[in-house]
Write an enzyme that holds these catalytic residues in place. Sequence first.
Site, PDB file in Angstrom:
ATOM      1  N   ARG A   1      73.507  51.934  54.045  1.00  0.00           N
ATOM      2  CA  ARG A   1      73.692  50.622  53.408  1.00  0.00           C
ATOM      3  C   ARG A   1      75.110  50.109  53.598  1.00  0.00           C
ATOM      4  O   ARG A   1      75.371  48.918  53.583  1.00  0.00           O
ATOM      5  CB  ARG A   1      73.425  50.712  51.900  1.00  0.00           C
ATOM      6  CG  ARG A   1      71.989  51.028  51.540  1.00  0.00           C
ATOM      7  CD  ARG A   1      71.776  50.768  50.053  1.00  0.00           C
ATOM      8  NE  ARG A   1      70.580  51.411  49.536  1.00  0.00           N
ATOM      9  CZ  ARG A   1      69.356  50.895  49.625  1.00  0.00           C
ATOM     10  NH1 ARG A   1      69.171  49.745  50.240  1.00  0.00           N
ATOM     11  NH2 ARG A   1      68.328  51.527  49.124  1.00  0.00           N
TER      12      ARG A   1
ATOM     13  N   PHE B   1      63.044  48.691  63.100  1.00  0.00           N
ATOM     14  CA  PHE B   1      63.542  49.110  61.801  1.00  0.00           C
ATOM     15  C   PHE B   1      65.058  49.030  61.805  1.00  0.00           C
ATOM     16  O   PHE B   1      65.720  49.656  62.622  1.00  0.00           O
ATOM     17  CB  PHE B   1      63.087  50.525  61.457  1.00  0.00           C
ATOM     18  CG  PHE B   1      63.383  50.874  60.031  1.00  0.00           C
ATOM     19  CD1 PHE B   1      62.557  50.418  59.014  1.00  0.00           C
ATOM     20  CD2 PHE B   1      64.513  51.595  59.692  1.00  0.00           C
ATOM     21  CE1 PHE B   1      62.845  50.693  57.683  1.00  0.00           C
ATOM     22  CE2 PHE B   1      64.818  51.874  58.370  1.00  0.00           C
ATOM     23  CZ  PHE B   1      63.971  51.423  57.366  1.00  0.00           C
TER      24      PHE B   1
ATOM     25  N   ASP C   1      59.653  40.930  55.965  1.00  0.00           N
ATOM     26  CA  ASP C   1      58.910  41.688  56.982  1.00  0.00           C
ATOM     27  C   ASP C   1      57.455  41.217  56.938  1.00  0.00           C
ATOM     28  O   ASP C   1      57.119  40.210  57.543  1.00  0.00           O
ATOM     29  CB  ASP C   1      59.098  43.177  56.692  1.00  0.00           C
ATOM     30  CG  ASP C   1      58.427  44.074  57.713  1.00  0.00           C
ATOM     31  OD1 ASP C   1      58.101  43.610  58.804  1.00  0.00           O
ATOM     32  OD2 ASP C   1      58.233  45.279  57.416  1.00  0.00           O
TER      33      ASP C   1
HETATM   34  P1  5GP Z   1      57.913  43.050  53.135  1.00  0.00           P
HETATM   35  O1  5GP Z   1      57.341  43.158  51.752  1.00  0.00           O
HETATM   36  O2  5GP Z   1      58.305  41.671  53.541  1.00  0.00           O
HETATM   37  O3  5GP Z   1      57.038  43.707  54.164  1.00  0.00           O
HETATM   38  O4  5GP Z   1      59.200  43.944  53.168  1.00  0.00           O
HETATM   39  C1  5GP Z   1      60.337  43.539  52.540  1.00  0.00           C
HETATM   40  C2  5GP Z   1      61.129  44.728  52.086  1.00  0.00           C
HETATM   41  O5  5GP Z   1      60.890  45.884  52.902  1.00  0.00           O
HETATM   42  C3  5GP Z   1      62.590  44.410  52.248  1.00  0.00           C
HETATM   43  O6  5GP Z   1      63.125  43.926  51.025  1.00  0.00           O
HETATM   44  C4  5GP Z   1      63.185  45.736  52.618  1.00  0.00           C
HETATM   45  O7  5GP Z   1      63.507  46.408  51.433  1.00  0.00           O
HETATM   46  C5  5GP Z   1      62.082  46.500  53.290  1.00  0.00           C
HETATM   47  N1  5GP Z   1      62.163  46.445  54.765  1.00  0.00           N
HETATM   48  C6  5GP Z   1      61.358  45.775  55.607  1.00  0.00           C
HETATM   49  N2  5GP Z   1      61.734  45.950  56.883  1.00  0.00           N
HETATM   50  C7  5GP Z   1      62.831  46.747  56.845  1.00  0.00           C
HETATM   51  C8  5GP Z   1      63.711  47.290  57.871  1.00  0.00           C
HETATM   52  O8  5GP Z   1      63.590  47.077  59.081  1.00  0.00           O
HETATM   53  N3  5GP Z   1      64.723  48.066  57.421  1.00  0.00           N
HETATM   54  C9  5GP Z   1      64.918  48.356  56.101  1.00  0.00           C
HETATM   55  N4  5GP Z   1      65.945  49.129  55.800  1.00  0.00           N
HETATM   56  N5  5GP Z   1      64.126  47.862  55.122  1.00  0.00           N
HETATM   57  C10 5GP Z   1      63.091  47.077  55.496  1.00  0.00           C
END
Ligand code: 5GP
Length: 194
Positions: free
Chosen positions: A163, A150, A101
């Site tokens: 999940r 999301f 993300d």
């Molecule tokens: P980042 O650190 O890249 O912003 O986020 C990565 C982590 O955030 C992922 O491993 C996941 O756990 C969570 N995450 C980010 N976007 C989403 C989403 O749209 N849905 C869910 N369920 N988790 C997300």
Amino acid sequence: MIGAALRQLLDEEQLREGVGRLAEEINGHYQGRPLTIIGVLTGSVVLLADLIRLLDMPLKVGLVQATSYRGATTPGELELNLDLLPDIAGRQVLIVDDIFDTGHTLAALVEKFMALGPAQLRSAVLLRKAGRVEVPLQPDHVGFEIPNEFVVGYGLDYADLYRNLPHVAALDPEDLSPQHGQKQSAAASGENGS
Ligand code: 5GP
Ligand code: MG
């Protein structure tokens, strides 16, 4: 939250194809050389189970947990638990996560892992969200580009639910309830031991 509006983004067949593509890329890169895969709990478990059965090299599997506590507008505080991490010194290592993300989770893991002296460190994610990256780093292997929504299912949760969905679905923003304060808004922006 059961009964919330879910819009399917990737069906089971698309996921199978995407994981197959990831596996082909990874097999192509390592060419049978030994690999240690590190899955990021909890969201990567479904991907990990499907992916490793398609890999063709002497393979070790380890796990870490990444939890980010993040308000809707505030930057996240990331907690990493490396208790289950095997020895990666001198090994070829591939980090496997569910979704990229902002990239902060992967960037933090890469920094920690590099300090442990792997021979090579790469990364693979099932999903990458468009236009969200905040770090100077990209995963080496990406299954699917998705819009900035999301998503849940195939390992990804909302407040620890969903999940077990066999497909990936977007959760409508009005279903991302602010009622539990930071825990919920954190989940909405990607929290949760996920
Ligand atoms: P980042 O650190 O890249 O912003 O986020 C990565 C982590 O955030 C992922 O491993 C996941 O756990 C969570 N995450 C980010 N976007 C989403 C989403 O749209 N849905 C869910 N369920 N988790 C997300
Ligand atoms: Mg995660």
